[in-house]
Design a protein around this motif. Structure first.
Motif, PDB file in Angstrom:
ATOM      1  N   SER A  15      25.887   1.574  -1.743  1.00 15.26           N
ATOM      2  CA  SER A  15      25.003   0.478  -1.368  1.00 15.26           C
ATOM      3  C   SER A  15      23.554   0.894  -1.222  1.00 15.26           C
ATOM      4  O   SER A  15      22.660   0.047  -1.173  1.00 15.26           O
ATOM      5  N   ARG A  16      23.295   2.213  -1.133  1.00 17.81           N
ATOM      6  CA  ARG A  16      21.943   2.684  -0.838  1.00 17.81           C
ATOM      7  C   ARG A  16      21.634   3.940  -1.635  1.00 17.81           C
ATOM      8  O   ARG A  16      22.531   4.617  -2.118  1.00 17.81           O
ATOM      9  N   ALA A  21      21.624   3.858  -7.062  1.00 16.27           N
ATOM     10  CA  ALA A  21      21.038   4.186  -8.367  1.00 16.27           C
ATOM     11  C   ALA A  21      22.122   4.542  -9.373  1.00 16.27           C
ATOM     12  O   ALA A  21      22.039   4.155 -10.552  1.00 16.27           O
ATOM     13  N   ILE A  22      23.135   5.271  -8.941  1.00 17.88           N
ATOM     14  CA  ILE A  22      24.236   5.631  -9.834  1.00 17.88           C
ATOM     15  C   ILE A  22      24.987   4.393 -10.287  1.00 17.88           C
ATOM     16  O   ILE A  22      25.278   4.214 -11.483  1.00 17.88           O
ATOM     17  N   VAL A 182      30.634  18.689 -10.244  1.00 18.49           N
ATOM     18  CA  VAL A 182      29.870  18.397  -9.038  1.00 18.49           C
ATOM     19  C   VAL A 182      28.392  18.437  -9.394  1.00 18.49           C
ATOM     20  O   VAL A 182      27.941  19.320 -10.127  1.00 18.49           O
ATOM     21  N   VAL A 183      27.653  17.454  -8.920  1.00 23.04           N
ATOM     22  CA  VAL A 183      26.209  17.383  -9.109  1.00 23.04           C
ATOM     23  C   VAL A 183      25.548  17.702  -7.776  1.00 23.04           C
ATOM     24  O   VAL A 183      25.871  17.090  -6.748  1.00 23.04           O
ATOM     25  N   HIS A 184      24.624  18.666  -7.779  1.00 19.41           N
ATOM     26  CA  HIS A 184      23.909  19.054  -6.566  1.00 19.41           C
ATOM     27  C   HIS A 184      22.492  18.482  -6.606  1.00 19.41           C
ATOM     28  O   HIS A 184      21.589  19.080  -7.198  1.00 19.41           O
ATOM     29  N   PRO A 185      22.252  17.335  -5.972  1.00 18.69           N
ATOM     30  CA  PRO A 185      20.882  16.828  -5.917  1.00 18.69           C
ATOM     31  C   PRO A 185      20.026  17.672  -4.968  1.00 18.69           C
ATOM     32  O   PRO A 185      20.528  18.240  -3.995  1.00 18.69           O
ATOM     33  N   ALA A 215      15.826   8.720  -7.238  1.00 17.96           N
ATOM     34  CA  ALA A 215      17.283   8.543  -7.280  1.00 17.96           C
ATOM     35  C   ALA A 215      17.769   8.301  -8.706  1.00 17.96           C
ATOM     36  O   ALA A 215      18.869   8.724  -9.086  1.00 17.96           O
ATOM     37  N   ALA A 216      16.935   7.650  -9.525  1.00 17.84           N
ATOM     38  CA  ALA A 216      17.309   7.382 -10.913  1.00 17.84           C
ATOM     39  C   ALA A 216      17.487   8.666 -11.709  1.00 17.84           C
ATOM     40  O   ALA A 216      18.257   8.693 -12.685  1.00 17.84           O
TER      41      ALA A 216
END
Length: 246
Positions: A15-16, A21-22, A182-185, A215-216
């Protein structure tokens, strides 16, 4: 399109911020998208509206990622209402912060429940419905690779657990044609961690590119992994952190 036309995705914590964005990006690239949310009902409605504006079916599910029945129920509802499940993005998260000696047992258990147990249970439930080409994408953190300051031991520990899970899932699910990554932002401009917030300049000092992510930008990598570009990527972590861990 990135090969997502006709696919069904579930994004937890959608939701946020990064989750929203995903969800929006997956819809723009062709997928129908369900999201979970805990309290932000109005924001969840806005994400569903964005999914539907992209011409895809959207679904918002109230679910607490710390609650086992809620987690598995969200998967079951996604399958029941959208027909099946091809992509699971385990994004829901919290950010405990403070000295390790002040971490309470309740805070420890809650963080483990959201970041580790909830991810495991959602994945366990989801892969029962996935066929070849299925995707499990876990959203970790740059703190799993580098911890340059104090106060994030609990957070870093629980996010680090996702890499071990992802590697194990790659072996368990590889024979079925399902990938796990796994994605590490890194530091990302969201309402939880705004680029103009207190401490933002300190965080930027650790980032090679010198700025927060949008976020995009995280969503673009997730969509790549969910689509044709991710067919031969599994059991590994991908950092989208602007060089934080360099």
């Amino acid at each position: 399109m990135t090969g997502l036309a006709g696919k069904i995705a579930l994004v937890t914590g959608g939701s946020r911020g990064i989750g929203a964005a995903i969800a929006t990006r997956l819809a723009q690239d062709g997928a129908a998208v369900a999201i979970t949310y805990q309290a932000a009902a109005e924001q969840a409605k806005q994400v569903v509206a964005a999914v539907e504006a992209a011409g895809r079916q959207g679904l918002a599910i109230a679910a607490d990622s710390a609650d086992a029945a809620s987690v598995t129920g969200a998967v079951a509802r996604t399958v029941a209402e959208l027909g099946r499940l091809d992509i699971l993005v385990n994004n829901a998260g919290i950010f405990p912060y403070g000295p390790v000696e002040k971490v309470s047992l309740a805070e420890l258990d809650h963080t483990l429940a959201v970041h580790v147990r909830g991810v495991f249970l959602a994945t366990q439930a989801a892969v029962r419905h996935m066929g070849p080409g299925g995707r499990v994408i876990n959203i970790g953190s740059c703190f799993a690779e580098r911890v340059p300051y104090a106060g994030v031991s609990l957070y870093a520990m629980t996010k680090s657990a996702l890499l071990g899970l992802t590697r194990g899932l790659a072996r368990d699910l590889g024979p079925r044609g399902i990938t796990a990554t796994v994605v590490h932002p890194g530091s990302t401009d969201t309402d939880m961690n705004p680029a103009d917030g207190d401490g933002a300049d300190h965080e930027r000092s650790f980032i090679a590119l010198g700025r927060y992510a949008a976020a995009a930008e995280i969503a673009a990598t997730v969509s790549h992994l969910a689509g044709e570009g991710g067919r031969y990527i599994t059991g590994t972590a991908i950092a989208v952190d602007g060089g934080f861990a360099a």
